[in-house]
Design a protein around this motif. Sequence first.
Motif, PDB file in Angstrom:
ATOM      1  N   PHE A 156       5.510  52.605   1.100  1.00 15.66           N
ATOM      2  CA  PHE A 156       6.064  51.275   0.836  1.00 15.66           C
ATOM      3  C   PHE A 156       5.543  50.262   1.849  1.00 15.66           C
ATOM      4  O   PHE A 156       5.085  49.174   1.484  1.00 15.66           O
ATOM      5  N   VAL A 157       5.603  50.611   3.132  1.00 15.32           N
ATOM      6  CA  VAL A 157       5.143  49.696   4.181  1.00 15.32           C
ATOM      7  C   VAL A 157       3.657  49.405   4.015  1.00 15.32           C
ATOM      8  O   VAL A 157       3.211  48.255   4.149  1.00 15.32           O
ATOM      9  N   GLU A 158       2.883  50.418   3.711  1.00 16.25           N
ATOM     10  CA  GLU A 158       1.449  50.206   3.520  1.00 16.25           C
ATOM     11  C   GLU A 158       1.170  49.355   2.284  1.00 16.25           C
ATOM     12  O   GLU A 158       0.199  48.589   2.259  1.00 16.25           O
ATOM     13  N   SER A 159       2.031  49.449   1.267  1.00 20.85           N
ATOM     14  CA  SER A 159       1.834  48.632   0.063  1.00 20.85           C
ATOM     15  C   SER A 159       2.023  47.150   0.354  1.00 20.85           C
ATOM     16  O   SER A 159       1.544  46.290  -0.403  1.00 20.85           O
ATOM     17  N   LEU A 160       2.704  46.829   1.456  1.00 23.83           N
ATOM     18  CA  LEU A 160       2.918  45.446   1.862  1.00 23.83           C
ATOM     19  C   LEU A 160       1.733  44.895   2.659  1.00 23.83           C
ATOM     20  O   LEU A 160       1.721  43.718   3.017  1.00 23.83           O
ATOM     21  N   GLY A 161       0.778  45.763   2.957  1.00 24.20           N
ATOM     22  CA  GLY A 161      -0.400  45.345   3.698  1.00 24.20           C
ATOM     23  C   GLY A 161      -0.329  45.616   5.184  1.00 24.20           C
ATOM     24  O   GLY A 161      -1.146  45.109   5.951  1.00 24.20           O
ATOM     25  N   ALA A 162       0.625  46.437   5.607  1.00 27.21           N
ATOM     26  CA  ALA A 162       0.785  46.743   7.028  1.00 27.21           C
ATOM     27  C   ALA A 162       0.214  48.113   7.363  1.00 27.21           C
ATOM     28  O   ALA A 162       0.085  48.983   6.493  1.00 27.21           O
ATOM     29  N   VAL A 163      -0.108  48.302   8.636  1.00 28.00           N
ATOM     30  CA  VAL A 163      -0.466  49.622   9.158  1.00 28.00           C
ATOM     31  C   VAL A 163       0.835  50.311   9.533  1.00 28.00           C
ATOM     32  O   VAL A 163       1.611  49.788  10.345  1.00 28.00           O
ATOM     33  N   HIS A 164       1.105  51.468   8.952  1.00 24.51           N
ATOM     34  CA  HIS A 164       2.366  52.158   9.201  1.00 24.51           C
ATOM     35  C   HIS A 164       2.284  53.049  10.430  1.00 24.51           C
ATOM     36  O   HIS A 164       1.315  53.787  10.622  1.00 24.51           O
ATOM     37  N   VAL A 165       3.319  52.953  11.282  1.00 27.05           N
ATOM     38  CA  VAL A 165       3.488  53.869  12.409  1.00 27.05           C
ATOM     39  C   VAL A 165       4.859  54.517  12.256  1.00 27.05           C
ATOM     40  O   VAL A 165       5.871  53.813  12.206  1.00 27.05           O
ATOM     41  N   PRO A 166       4.914  55.861  12.139  1.00 25.81           N
ATOM     42  CA  PRO A 166       6.208  56.507  11.925  1.00 25.81           C
ATOM     43  C   PRO A 166       7.108  56.412  13.148  1.00 25.81           C
ATOM     44  O   PRO A 166       6.645  56.522  14.286  1.00 25.81           O
ATOM     45  N   SER A 167       8.389  56.191  12.899  1.00 24.24           N
ATOM     46  CA  SER A 167       9.366  56.175  13.980  1.00 24.24           C
ATOM     47  C   SER A 167       9.652  57.598  14.423  1.00 24.24           C
ATOM     48  O   SER A 167       9.214  58.560  13.800  1.00 24.24           O
ATOM     49  N   GLY A 168      10.392  57.744  15.537  1.00 27.71           N
ATOM     50  CA  GLY A 168      10.739  59.073  16.030  1.00 27.71           C
ATOM     51  C   GLY A 168      10.195  59.342  17.417  1.00 27.71           C
ATOM     52  O   GLY A 168       9.641  58.443  18.073  1.00 27.71           O
ATOM     53  N   PRO A 169      10.343  60.577  17.888  1.00 26.31           N
ATOM     54  CA  PRO A 169       9.888  60.938  19.236  1.00 26.31           C
ATOM     55  C   PRO A 169       8.400  60.635  19.440  1.00 26.31           C
ATOM     56  O   PRO A 169       7.614  60.657  18.488  1.00 26.31           O
ATOM     57  N   ASP A 170       8.035  60.335  20.680  1.00 24.06           N
ATOM     58  CA  ASP A 170       6.649  60.033  21.062  1.00 24.06           C
ATOM     59  C   ASP A 170       6.113  58.779  20.370  1.00 24.06           C
ATOM     60  O   ASP A 170       4.913  58.651  20.110  1.00 24.06           O
ATOM     61  N   LEU A 171       7.010  57.828  20.079  1.00 31.55           N
ATOM     62  CA  LEU A 171       6.607  56.603  19.401  1.00 31.55           C
ATOM     63  C   LEU A 171       5.579  55.829  20.215  1.00 31.55           C
ATOM     64  O   LEU A 171       4.594  55.310  19.659  1.00 31.55           O
ATOM     65  N   ALA A 172       5.789  55.723  21.534  1.00 29.72           N
ATOM     66  CA  ALA A 172       4.888  54.931  22.370  1.00 29.72           C
ATOM     67  C   ALA A 172       3.455  55.428  22.259  1.00 29.72           C
ATOM     68  O   ALA A 172       2.505  54.631  22.196  1.00 29.72           O
ATOM     69  N   GLU A 173       3.266  56.737  22.209  1.00 28.21           N
ATOM     70  CA  GLU A 173       1.920  57.307  22.103  1.00 28.21           C
ATOM     71  C   GLU A 173       1.274  56.933  20.771  1.00 28.21           C
ATOM     72  O   GLU A 173       0.096  56.571  20.714  1.00 28.21           O
ATOM     73  N   ARG A 174       2.052  56.996  19.686  1.00 29.16           N
ATOM     74  CA  ARG A 174       1.511  56.638  18.370  1.00 29.16           C
ATOM     75  C   ARG A 174       1.171  55.147  18.304  1.00 29.16           C
ATOM     76  O   ARG A 174       0.193  54.752  17.670  1.00 29.16           O
ATOM     77  N   LEU A 175       1.984  54.327  18.952  1.00 28.08           N
ATOM     78  CA  LEU A 175       1.715  52.893  18.968  1.00 28.08           C
ATOM     79  C   LEU A 175       0.412  52.588  19.694  1.00 28.08           C
ATOM     80  O   LEU A 175      -0.380  51.742  19.250  1.00 28.08           O
ATOM     81  N   ARG A 176       0.177  53.267  20.800  1.00 28.36           N
ATOM     82  CA  ARG A 176      -1.077  53.045  21.538  1.00 28.36           C
ATOM     83  C   ARG A 176      -2.275  53.457  20.700  1.00 28.36           C
ATOM     84  O   ARG A 176      -3.349  52.849  20.770  1.00 28.36           O
ATOM     85  N   GLY A 177      -2.094  54.500  19.885  1.00 29.14           N
ATOM     86  CA  GLY A 177      -3.179  54.917  19.007  1.00 29.14           C
ATOM     87  C   GLY A 177      -3.450  53.891  17.910  1.00 29.14           C
ATOM     88  O   GLY A 177      -4.602  53.677  17.523  1.00 29.14           O
ATOM     89  N   ALA A 178      -2.395  53.247  17.424  1.00 33.34           N
ATOM     90  CA  ALA A 178      -2.549  52.253  16.359  1.00 33.34           C
ATOM     91  C   ALA A 178      -3.055  50.923  16.891  1.00 33.34           C
ATOM     92  O   ALA A 178      -3.703  50.163  16.156  1.00 33.34           O
ATOM     93  N   ALA A 179      -2.735  50.617  18.149  1.00 26.75           N
ATOM     94  CA  ALA A 179      -3.127  49.328  18.740  1.00 26.75           C
ATOM     95  C   ALA A 179      -3.622  49.542  20.161  1.00 26.75           C
ATOM     96  O   ALA A 179      -2.958  49.148  21.124  1.00 26.75           O
TER      97      ALA A 179
END
Length: 306
Positions: free
Chosen positions: A181-204
């Motif tokens: 759903f989030v990707e259908s809006l034109g966004a890059v999706h990052v899943p919530s949950g543990p180790d969020l900061a690490e996934r965010l750094r990977g996305a940005a």
Amino acid sequence: MPKAYVFTRFGGPEAEALVEQDRPSPGPGQVLVAVRAAGVNPVDWKQRTGHSRPGGPARELPAVFGNEVAGVVEEVGAEVTGFAVGDEVFGNPVAGGYAEYALLPATVTAHKPAELSYQDAATLPVAAATAYDGVRQLDLPEGATLLITGAGGGVGVAATQIARAFGVRVIGIASDAKKDFVESLGAVHVPSGPDLAERLRGAAPDGVDGVFDLVGGEVQEAAATLLGDPAKLITGADRRTAARLGGGPVERARNSAVLDEVAKLVVEGKLRPFVTQTFPLDRAGEALRTVEDGHARGKIVIEVGG
């Protein structure tokens, strides 16, 4: 007598009731609207529990549920210009909108475009207007990157679409279940949950230019680590954490001009309200449970008349 769905005391669903009330009369600066549709939002059931907006007035009981409606002007109060009986409008009611009639301040009421259904119009004054205010407040240039926490919720969905309409790249934090759903809006999706900061750094890896927080707490803190300018952090969920991090709250305009702008975005196909379920007024309790239990996908609307 006209019907309205109210809470008679602060508490749980047992405090709710469908009642008959006198038809209200508009005071100076107000319009009386025959309601055709009312949007359902988490703030509605939160107000029943005793929650109130900071600086907002205390609710008198019994209190009518609802914070956004669309309908037809039935009567115009003194000192009102720009509205006439028969006008199709939408906006924020003075004191509740799950009702056959509602009073709206003319300053937070807008004319409904003919291309916009009552159901869609009734979803705009709360989530979409908040999203518009926040995106405008951040004032990011075209090509900038905005990180939105809670991107799968009502405000987040609208903010994602509005930011994309302004040419801003969006990274959206949401559950795995809302990835498509989030990707259908034109966004890059990052899943919530543990180790969020690490996934965010990977996305940005180069950071982000703004953060629109709709979750608060640790999620807001993780998002803020990607910001070069802490003043570009705004929140609609956790003012205390934002202040500590150097950010601030979403500054709400609460005026007709913003409603006109979000309606225009819908008509232009740049903003989809995503109405997924409708309920009649006598089933307003079911509509509230759908939102309160966290099972709603998209916007829930109560159809009142017409």
